[in-house]
Write an enzyme that holds these catalytic residues in place. Structure first.
Site, PDB file in Angstrom:
ATOM      1  N   CYS A 158     -10.172  35.506  30.367  1.00  0.00           N
ATOM      2  CA  CYS A 158     -10.077  36.739  29.573  1.00  0.00           C
ATOM      3  C   CYS A 158      -8.680  37.364  29.663  1.00  0.00           C
ATOM      4  O   CYS A 158      -8.430  38.397  29.037  1.00  0.00           O
ATOM      5  CB  CYS A 158     -11.120  37.736  30.054  1.00  0.00           C
ATOM      6  SG  CYS A 158     -10.961  38.149  31.799  1.00  0.00           S
ATOM      7  N   GLY A 159      -7.771  36.771  30.459  1.00  0.00           N
ATOM      8  CA  GLY A 159      -6.416  37.303  30.557  1.00  0.00           C
ATOM      9  C   GLY A 159      -6.214  38.213  31.758  1.00  0.00           C
ATOM     10  O   GLY A 159      -5.079  38.579  32.066  1.00  0.00           O
TER      11      GLY A 159
END
Ligand SMILES: Cc1cc2nc3c(=O)[nH]c(=O)nc-3n(C[C@H](O)[C@H](O)[C@H](O)COP(=O)(O)O)c2cc1C
Length: 183
Positions: A158-159
């Site tokens: 998701c970063g």
């Protein structure tokens, strides 16, 4: 052990399913019989054909599948070690609640926890990992004798960054092989 060791490898719906496939492949190469089990959401990340191709055995993914009505008992009986990998936040919480309406939960309740190892290797976003629901579920599972292969720190799909990444396949395989080799 005179026969080849038998591992029940249970996959749940995480992006880390691709790492589980690498671990399964290495276990099979090491001479371990691997029977896979997958939740419907795990099969969104990795196909049944991949799991059957890696292990030579069809994946067990549906309690009501014709011809496999007793697999939730028989697979638990046959295996020497069970590993939920990757274990989602959802499945960690479901196991801690003792729910048995899917193959993973039914096999967990059919497992002889006092006699054979049941391990989980969680993989999730760091906030899901730190959520009180998840930490309470893990405490409960550990209290029942479940061994947790703690996730590592690092970048998530998701970063974001933090604790919750599945441990690397080599580490999973090394720990499973060591456990199978011990008396
Ligand atoms: C792209 C994608 C990646 C996901 N990765 C994870 C993950 O790594 N860990 C997690 O706990 N949930 C993750 N989820 C959410 C789970 O798939 C969701 O909670 C699902 O209900 C889990 O079902 P299961 O435990 O029965 O397999 C992800 C969802 C999507 C769409």
């Amino acid at each position: 052990m005179s026969r080849s060791p038998n591992v029940l490898f249970l996959l749940t719906g995480s992006i880390a399913c691709f790492k589980a496939c690498a671990a399964i492949s290495r276990l099979v190469q090491a001479g371990v019989t691997v029977q896979t089990v997958a939740t419907p959401n795990a099969l969104r990340f990795v196909g049944a054909a991949t799991l059957e191709g890696l292990t030579g055995r069809p994946v067990f993914s549906e309690l009501w599948q014709p011809g496999r009505a007793l697999d939730h008992i028989e697979l638990a009986r046959a295996a020497d070690l069970a590993l939920v990998c990757p274990a989602t936040a959802n499945t960690v919480n479901r196991l801690a609640a003792g729910l048995a309406d899917d193959p993973v939960g039914a096999l967990f309740l059919a497992w002889e926890l006092d006699r054979k190892p049941w391990w989980i290797a969680p993989a999730m976003n760091h906030r899901m990992w730190q959520h009180p629901a998840t930490t309470a579920a893990l405490t409960r599972l550990r209290g029942w004798g479940v061994q947790v292969l703690d996730p590592i720190d690092g970048p998530h799909a998701c970063g974001e960054n933090g604790a919750g990444r599945l441990i690397e396949p080599e580490q999973i395989v090394a720990q499973v092989l060591a456990a199978l080799a011990s008396p």
